[in-house]
Structure formats: structure tokens, C-alpha cells
Motif scaffolding. Structure first.
Motif, mmCIF file in Angstrom:
data_model
loop_
_atom_site.group_PDB
_atom_site.id
_atom_site.type_symbol
_atom_site.label_atom_id
_atom_site.label_comp_id
_atom_site.label_asym_id
_atom_site.label_seq_id
_atom_site.Cartn_x
_atom_site.Cartn_y
_atom_site.Cartn_z
ATOM 1 N N ARG A 1 1.002 -1.077 0.137
ATOM 2 C CA ARG A 1 -0.075 -0.127 -0.024
ATOM 3 C C ARG A 1 0.880 1.407 0.208
ATOM 4 N N SER A 2 2.058 1.094 -0.598
ATOM 5 C CA SER A 2 2.833 2.342 -0.688
ATOM 6 C C SER A 2 3.017 3.187 0.707
ATOM 7 N N ALA A 3 3.354 2.407 1.479
ATOM 8 C CA ALA A 3 3.583 2.745 2.738
ATOM 9 C C ALA A 3 5.085 3.525 3.073
ATOM 10 N N HIS A 4 5.147 4.465 4.096
ATOM 11 C CA HIS A 4 6.462 4.818 4.321
ATOM 12 C C HIS A 4 7.152 3.782 4.963
ATOM 13 N N PRO A 5 8.645 3.763 4.955
ATOM 14 C CA PRO A 5 9.414 2.631 5.621
ATOM 15 C C PRO A 5 9.481 2.765 7.166
ATOM 16 N N ALA A 6 9.261 3.798 7.561
ATOM 17 C CA ALA A 6 9.386 4.027 9.091
ATOM 18 C C ALA A 6 8.221 4.658 9.740
ATOM 19 N N LEU A 7 7.586 5.477 9.271
ATOM 20 C CA LEU A 7 6.162 6.358 9.806
ATOM 21 C C LEU A 7 5.008 5.748 9.537
ATOM 22 N N THR A 8 4.190 5.634 10.408
ATOM 23 C CA THR A 8 2.733 5.050 10.337
ATOM 24 C C THR A 8 1.844 5.838 11.183
ATOM 25 N N LEU B 1 -1.671 3.926 2.076
ATOM 26 C CA LEU B 1 -3.358 3.812 1.555
ATOM 27 C C LEU B 1 -4.246 3.130 2.466
ATOM 28 N N TYR B 2 -5.411 3.501 2.444
ATOM 29 C CA TYR B 2 -6.375 2.784 3.682
ATOM 30 C C TYR B 2 -7.645 2.850 2.755
ATOM 31 N N ARG B 3 -8.450 1.846 3.164
ATOM 32 C CA ARG B 3 -9.917 1.578 2.277
ATOM 33 C C ARG B 3 -10.874 2.760 2.865
ATOM 34 N N THR B 4 -11.816 3.242 1.879
ATOM 35 C CA THR B 4 -13.031 3.892 2.217
ATOM 36 C C THR B 4 -14.177 3.041 1.880
ATOM 37 N N ARG B 5 -15.319 3.532 1.938
ATOM 38 C CA ARG B 5 -16.308 3.133 1.386
ATOM 39 C C ARG B 5 -16.543 2.983 -0.040
ATOM 40 N N GLY C 1 -13.419 3.725 -2.054
ATOM 41 C CA GLY C 1 -12.161 3.329 -2.603
ATOM 42 C C GLY C 1 -10.875 3.686 -1.750
ATOM 43 N N TRP C 2 -10.141 4.834 -2.006
ATOM 44 C CA TRP C 2 -8.961 4.576 -1.177
ATOM 45 C C TRP C 2 -8.743 5.919 -0.783
ATOM 46 N N ILE C 3 -7.758 6.088 0.142
ATOM 47 C CA ILE C 3 -7.615 7.375 0.887
ATOM 48 C C ILE C 3 -6.004 7.468 1.221
ATOM 49 N N TYR C 4 -5.199 8.360 1.046
ATOM 50 C CA TYR C 4 -3.891 8.299 1.680
ATOM 51 C C TYR C 4 -3.844 9.132 2.843
ATOM 52 N N ILE C 5 -3.479 8.699 3.673
ATOM 53 C CA ILE C 5 -3.283 9.503 5.056
ATOM 54 C C ILE C 5 -1.741 9.479 5.468
ATOM 55 N N MET C 6 -1.378 10.495 5.823
ATOM 56 C CA MET C 6 0.130 10.752 6.312
ATOM 57 C C MET C 6 0.420 11.424 7.502
ATOM 58 N N CYS C 7 0.289 10.721 8.569
ATOM 59 C CA CYS C 7 0.546 11.312 9.800
ATOM 60 C C CYS C 7 2.058 11.457 10.278
ATOM 61 N N ALA D 1 -4.376 14.317 4.451
ATOM 62 C CA ALA D 1 -4.770 13.112 3.796
ATOM 63 C C ALA D 1 -5.080 13.624 2.210
ATOM 64 N N ALA D 2 -5.071 12.892 1.174
ATOM 65 C CA ALA D 2 -5.354 13.154 -0.250
ATOM 66 C C ALA D 2 -6.239 11.968 -0.645
ATOM 67 N N PRO D 3 -6.996 12.433 -1.746
ATOM 68 C CA PRO D 3 -7.669 11.201 -2.743
ATOM 69 C C PRO D 3 -6.680 10.509 -3.409
ATOM 70 N N ILE D 4 -7.277 9.513 -3.912
ATOM 71 C CA ILE D 4 -6.359 8.923 -5.101
ATOM 72 C C ILE D 4 -6.913 9.138 -6.535
ATOM 73 N N TYR D 5 -6.143 9.999 -6.912
ATOM 74 C CA TYR D 5 -6.718 10.387 -8.498
ATOM 75 C C TYR D 5 -6.172 9.881 -9.652
ATOM 76 N N ASP D 6 -6.897 9.633 -10.733
ATOM 77 C CA ASP D 6 -6.211 9.486 -11.958
ATOM 78 C C ASP D 6 -5.614 10.748 -12.686
ATOM 79 N N LEU D 7 -5.021 11.006 -13.642
ATOM 80 C CA LEU D 7 -4.399 12.082 -14.410
ATOM 81 C C LEU D 7 -5.569 12.938 -14.553
ATOM 82 N N ALA D 8 -6.696 12.377 -15.078
ATOM 83 C CA ALA D 8 -7.905 13.473 -15.625
ATOM 84 C C ALA D 8 -8.576 13.912 -14.319
#
Length: 395
Positions: A228-235, A239-243, A245-251, A314-321
């Protein structure tokens, strides 16, 4: 005034990396003059498809060359190099992105140009550097990603090695070229003497392995791909699942973990000994991922983004469009419209550098040789000399 108004840069450039870098200079007001060979179609990217505004007018080329001028000049000819010296007398800098052994052969280095202009700065971007065993090697972005370890860091564990989705080494190196040129120009204006200054695709790719390189060089740690494209040290940082699709959370600061717990209405998680600090959460990342998935699946990505707002990164997972149609892009000056003789206009992503008090220029990429005659007249060439150069196919 834009910061670089009055700065003239000759650019012997092609394809992506060098033109991307000099476009940063042009966007800030520098007069960037592309020098292109009249006998081979000029910058090869003029022919790169598959998308053209009109036949022969590449959208790829336009993406790297707004706000520039174009002069045709065959630098392989002595007459062409003589014209280069005359242009160099009026210039502050020369930027090139060529194979490492070519700048010396074409006379683009300080040793060749200092007799015309002692103050001129010669900034070079090559694949592997202008010296050493690979000076004459051709090289491109994806090759650098492969050798500098990027493929081993991108994508999901167990999948085939993967490159970045963008030519990220080209873009980083182009920006490095612009930085190097301006750094050397600052010194030249202070001392009255120019110099050569270099950056390479390989060195920039390697340099940007940053802290992961430091970890390996000092601790022997080889960072790999994580689910899920996780950071190697921070958590939590993945990526996390939503109703829907996905959301990227970066604490990535400690303060954001309790903020996330509060927004999830799970304040007790912040006090749980398993999750109190970064090292604790890293040890228990798998169970924390399951817990966060369960909570986040209660709402859609859009609902969570509105709920988190300025509290949780946090950010959504978008395609280029979706990325380019995003109201944050379309409604806040992040796109630019440029005129086009045949099409009427076209759009590009605007410069990321915003300058108070100066509107960015919006001139389309130049036609091949569009500014040859005006610039040669400016440096004193008369009709007869220009005609002779054209008849000899030097321009």
C-alpha cells in the motif's frame, strides 16, 4: 518585473530534461534562446507524438518550451561556432543537455567561450557526467531509475520491478540544471568570471535516494517495497480503504496521530501502548492497518477529506484526468492558457513558482528558427551576411 528579466541564456538542448530546466528560467523572465540545428529538424522532441496540435507541431515539445525563442545554427560548422561566439558576447549563460563528450566537441564549454565573454556561465546536463568512463554513454531517465534503485522501491511487494509513472529523474535533473546555472551566475556577477558547472541524470537520481541511501551506507539497511505504498518508518502513512475506494493518510508528525484518533471518534487509540509513538505503531502496523480500514470504510473518500480538512494530512487517489479537473487546480490559477496560431489556444500546467508583483509570461513554444533573423540583426548581422549563412545552411 520578473526576477530573471534581463538575463539571456543560450540553450543547446533537446528532448525533456534540459528544456524542462530552462523553462523554469523562461517562466521567471529570462530570455532563453534555443539553438537548434537547421539541417536535422531541430530539437528531436518537435517530432515526438502521438499528439500534435497540427501536423508537425508536437504537444510534447510545447510542454517543455513555452516562453522561449528559437535560433537555427549548425554548431558542427566553423561558421556556426563563429555565430555562437557572437551570440555568447551578449549572453549571461549557456545551458546544454547533451551526451557528456559533446559539449567540448561543439565548443560549448567555458574554455571555448571565455574569449568571447569572460563572464559567461556554461551549465551542462549529461547522462553520466562529462568526465569518467561513461562520459560518451547515452542515457535516459528510466535507465537511471533502474540503476539507482528506484525500480526496487516502487510498487507492491512481489510484483515485477516498476518505474515511476513520470520521467522524474529528467525533471529533477532539469531543475538541478537551472539551479546550477543560477548559482554559477551569482558567482560570475560577483567576480566577473564565469565557469563550467555540471549536473548529470545519474548523479541526480542517486542523490535523491537521500535518507534511504544514508540508512544503507551507515546501517546496512536495504529499504524495499512495502504494501500500500507505505512509508518505511512512519505510520500511519499509507493507503487505506474507504467506502468507495482509497485514501492516503500521512501522519508524519506525532501530533497528527491523536488528531486522527479524535476525528475517527476513537480517542482511546491515542493512549493505547501499542500505538503511542512512531516506533510502537511501526511494530504494530499490520493490526493498525486493519483497525483503520474498518473505521475508514464507514464513509467515502470525499466525506473523510471534508471531515479531516486542516486537521489530518490526507489526499484522494486520483487518475490524471481527476487530478487536472480538480477544482483546487482549475479555480486557483494552476493552469495556463497560451495562444496558438492554428489552434487558437492550448493549455498547460502553470509554473509552480509564483512571484509577487510579476505575472508569468504566456508565450507559446517557438517555431523552428522563428527568431533567427531578428536576433542576428540585433547583434549586427546585415542582410548579406544572413543570406550567406542561410545559403550555406549554417542557419
Amino acid at each position: 518585473m520578473l526576477p530573471l528579466e534581463g538575463v539571456r541564456v543560450l540553450a543547446v538542448e533537446q528532448y525533456g530534461a534540459g528544456p524542462f530546466g530552462t523553462m523554469f528560467l523562461a517562466d521567471q523572465g529570462a530570455e532563453v534562446i534555443k539553438i537548434e540545428n537547421p539541417n536535422d529538424g531541430g530539437d528531436m522532441s518537435r517530432a515526438v507524438g502521438p499528439h500534435f496540435f497540427v501536423p508537425g507541431d508536437s504537444e510534447f515539445f510545447a510542454s517543455f518550451n513555452r516562453n522561449k525563442k528559437s535560433v537555427t545554427l549548425d554548431l558542427s560548422r566553423p561558421e556556426g561556432r563563429a555565430v555562437l561566439h557572437d551570440l555568447a558576447r551578449t549572453a549571461d549563460a549557456l545551458a546544454s543537455n547533451l551526451r557528456g563528450d559533446v559539449p567540448v566537441k561543439l565548443g560549448l564549454v567555458y574554455e571555448s567561450l571565455k574569449h568571447a565573454n569572460r563572464r559567461i556561465v556554461c551549465a551542462h546536463l549529461s547522462a553520466y557526467g562529462r568526465t569518467g568512463p561513461r562520459a560518451d554513454w547515452p542515457g535516459f531517465d528510466y535507465l537511471m531509475q533502474a540503476e539507482a534503485g528506484y525500480f526496487s522501491l516502487t510498487g507492491e511487494p512481489g510484483a515485477p520491478p516498476a518505474r515511476f509513472g513520470l520521467s522524474i529523474v529528467d525533471y529533477m535533473s532539469g531543475l538541478g540544471l537551472a539551479y546550477a546555472l543560477l548559482a554559477a551566475l551569482t558567482a560570475a556577477r560577483a567576480t566577473g568570471a564565469g565557469r563550467d558547472i555540471d549536473v548529470s541524470l545519474f548523479d541526480m537520481a542517486l542523490f535523491n535516494t537521500a535518507y534511504q541511501a544514508t540508512w544503507y551506507l551507515n546501517e546496512g539497511i536495504v529499504t524495499g517495497r512495502l504494501p500500500r505504498s507505505a512509508h518505511p518508518a512512519l505510520t500511519p502513512c499509507q493507503l487505506y480503504r474507504t467506502r468507495d475506494g482509497w485514501i492516503y493518510i500521512m501522519c508524519n508528525k506525532e501530533k497528527f496521530w491523536p488528531a486522527l484518533c479524535t476525528k475517527l471518534e476513537r480517542p482511546e487509540w491515542a493512549e493505547d501502548a501499542r500505538f503511542r509513538r512512531f516506533p510502537d505503531r511501526l511494530r504494530h502496523r499490520e493490526v493498525l492497518t486493519e483497525m483503520l480500514d474498518r473505521e475508514l470504510e464507514r464513509r467515502t473518500t470525499g466525506e473523510w477529506l471534508a471531515h479531516f480538512a486542516a486537521s489530518v494530512p490526507a489526499a484522494p487517489i486520483y487518475d490524471l484526468a481527476q487530478a487536472l479537473d480538480n477544482p483546487f487546480v482549475t479555480e486557483h490559477g494552476r493552469l495556463q492558457t497560451l495562444p496558438h496560431a492554428a489552434r487558437g489556444s492550448y493549455r498547460m500546467v502553470a509554473s509552480p513558482v509564483r512571484c509577487a508583483g510579476g505575472e508569468p509570461p504566456a508565450r507559446p513554444a517557438p517555431a523552428l528558427g522563428q527568431h533567427t533573423e531578428p536576433l542576428l540583426r540585433e547583434i549586427g548581422y546585415d542582410d548579406a551576411r544572413i543570406r550567406a549563412l542561410r545559403d550555406a545552411k549554417v542557419i
